[in-house]
Design a protein around this motif. Structure first.
Motif, PDB file in Angstrom:
ATOM      1  N   ILE A 294       7.415   0.619   5.470  1.00  0.00           N
ATOM      2  CA  ILE A 294       7.037  -0.191   6.622  1.00  0.00           C
ATOM      3  C   ILE A 294       6.766  -1.613   6.121  1.00  0.00           C
ATOM      4  N   VAL A 295       7.584  -2.558   6.520  1.00  0.00           N
ATOM      5  CA  VAL A 295       7.446  -3.934   6.057  1.00  0.00           C
ATOM      6  C   VAL A 295       6.476  -4.678   6.975  1.00  0.00           C
TER       7      VAL A 295
ATOM      8  N   GLU B 277      -2.642   4.276  10.251  1.00  0.00           N
ATOM      9  CA  GLU B 277      -2.683   3.449  11.451  1.00  0.00           C
ATOM     10  C   GLU B 277      -3.488   2.171  11.194  1.00  0.00           C
ATOM     11  N   LEU B 278      -4.526   2.295  10.378  1.00  0.00           N
ATOM     12  CA  LEU B 278      -5.369   1.154  10.053  1.00  0.00           C
ATOM     13  C   LEU B 278      -4.572   0.003   9.457  1.00  0.00           C
ATOM     14  N   SER B 279      -3.522   0.324   8.690  1.00  0.00           N
ATOM     15  CA  SER B 279      -2.750  -0.717   8.018  1.00  0.00           C
ATOM     16  C   SER B 279      -2.043  -1.645   8.999  1.00  0.00           C
ATOM     17  N   GLU B 280      -1.795  -1.168  10.218  1.00  0.00           N
ATOM     18  CA  GLU B 280      -1.118  -1.979  11.226  1.00  0.00           C
ATOM     19  C   GLU B 280      -2.040  -3.047  11.806  1.00  0.00           C
TER      20      GLU B 280
ATOM     21  N   THR C 112       3.713  -1.071   3.478  1.00  0.00           N
ATOM     22  CA  THR C 112       3.267   0.210   2.925  1.00  0.00           C
ATOM     23  C   THR C 112       4.370   1.262   2.970  1.00  0.00           C
ATOM     24  N   ILE C 113       4.193   2.292   2.167  1.00  0.00           N
ATOM     25  CA  ILE C 113       5.030   3.495   2.247  1.00  0.00           C
ATOM     26  C   ILE C 113       4.396   4.423   3.271  1.00  0.00           C
TER      27      ILE C 113
ATOM     28  N   GLY D 188       0.816  -1.207   0.000  1.00  0.00           N
ATOM     29  CA  GLY D 188       0.000   0.000   0.000  1.00  0.00           C
ATOM     30  C   GLY D 188       0.852   1.259   0.000  1.00  0.00           C
ATOM     31  N   PHE D 189       0.206   2.359   0.318  1.00  0.00           N
ATOM     32  CA  PHE D 189       0.899   3.655   0.303  1.00  0.00           C
ATOM     33  C   PHE D 189       0.163   4.595   1.255  1.00  0.00           C
ATOM     34  N   ASP D 190       0.862   5.193   2.181  1.00  0.00           N
ATOM     35  CA  ASP D 190       0.401   6.233   3.112  1.00  0.00           C
ATOM     36  C   ASP D 190       0.808   5.923   4.546  1.00  0.00           C
ATOM     37  N   GLY D 191       0.799   4.627   4.936  1.00  0.00           N
ATOM     38  CA  GLY D 191       1.179   4.300   6.305  1.00  0.00           C
ATOM     39  C   GLY D 191       0.126   4.669   7.322  1.00  0.00           C
TER      40      GLY D 191
END
Length: 336
Positions: A328-329, A281-284, A292-293, A276-279
């Motif tokens: 962020i891997v 908080e939801l992505s965690e 994500t970036i 993804g892209f943006d980083g």
């Protein structure tokens, strides 16, 4: 004849906004500026108890924020940060949402006539709209998450990451992990500066690593929403049945893509890796956790507000600042 705030600004050498903050006893003014302005106030016996009336008649009102698209979570986080900073400084925040296809500059021109904001911040843009019409706007403005440097307007600053380099980094990482059948979910490149610059970064990275890239097959346009990216991912799966990785140009789009992949009977990352892209908080908290970036939204918000207020108060010319990004891997990608 009664002296006005504009007269005080002219004689003291400071901007109207700075004079207003001194008269309203805001703390974010230097002692030197405060002393010079108050000397002019005392010299002309300006009535401080009439400040509200003078401010209403003489000064612009608030900071306007124009946001393209109502489902962009990155924008929502940045706007929340900016609104908090402006409120702390005693400034009104005027927030306007428009559709992704609407003309943000025409919206700004109307706002200048109807609401007279002191400055404007734009989140989301079509650069052609700025080339065509921004000359009609004379107040300080900041383009947030997009670079305005190529436009050359003295009253249009910008704060952004290097989208081209960030997209290059994503494709490079996927290729280094053994992926060559890579699809991309991105915005409409003729309408979105962000989508276009990230597309260019992808294309250049494929070329640098000698990996073929067929944009008609591998690039699927979508609005930055879960529903639209879900549909776009379904089409990408049809065009690229052999796909092993997908780069979604926002975390929100990545969420839609992951759902489409799972509904097709495949697994992330076992069958298809997703970046993804943006980083956000939801992505965690996604399963699997998203690679994500990360854009430093706190820094972007802070510098956007600081640059705009400095331009309003001191008449400084356009500043174009680039904020670092990071990868962020997570768990949504794997090596082949």
């Amino acid at each position: 004849m009664a002296i006005t705030i504009k007269d005080i600004a002219r004689e003291s050498g400071y901007a109207v906004g700075t004079v207003s903050r001194v008269l309203n006893d805001h703390p974010d003014v230097s002692q030197t500026a405060r002393a010079k302005i108050m000397a002019v106030v005392e010299k002309h016996h300006f009535q401080l108890n009439n400040n509200a009336k003078h401010l209403k008649q003489q000064t612009a009102k608030g900071i306007a924020i124009i946001i393209k698209g109502s489902q962009n979570m990155l924008f929502a986080h940045i706007v929340e940060q900016m609104q908090g900073m402006l409120t702390e400084k005693g400034l009104d925040c005027l927030i306007y949402y428009i559709n992704e296809t609407e003309n943000e500059v025409e919206t700004a021109v109307r706002l200048c006539a109807e609401r007279r904001p002191a400055g404007i911040m734009f989140l989301g843009c079509n650069l052609q709209f700025f080339r065509d019409r921004f000359g009609a706007i004379t107040i300080p403005c900041v383009l947030v998450t997009n670079s305005a440097q190529s436009l050359g307007f003295s009253n249009l600053s910008s704060v952004s990451i290097n989208d081209t380099e960030a997209a290059k980094a994503v494709i490079r990482r996927l290729i280094e992990n053994g992926h060559t059948e890579i699809g991309i979910l991105g915005g409409h490149i003729e309408q979105s500066k962000v989508a276009y610059t990230r597309y260019i970064g992808c294309k250049e990275s494929f070329e640098k690593h000698n990996v073929p890239f067929d944009s008609e097959k591998q690039y699927m346009e979508s609005f930055f929403t879960m529903a639209d990216s879900y549909s776009a991912m379904q089409m990408l799966l049809q065009k690229m049945p052999q796909i092993t990785a997908v780069f979604a140009m926002s975390d929100v789009m990545a969420i839609g893509a992951i759902r489409a992949i799972k509904d097709s009977g495949r697994k992330v990352p076992d069958d298809i890796s997703v970046v993804g892209f943006d980083g956000l908080e939801l992505s965690e908290y996604l399963y699997p956790k998203l690679t994500t970036i990360r854009q430093n939204r706190e820094r972007i918000a802070q510098r956007s507000v600081e640059i705009l207020l400095d331009s309003i108060d001191n008449g400084t010319e356009a500043v174009h600042e680039t904020v670092p990004f990071s990868i962020i891997v997570g768990e949504s990608t794997r090596k082949l």
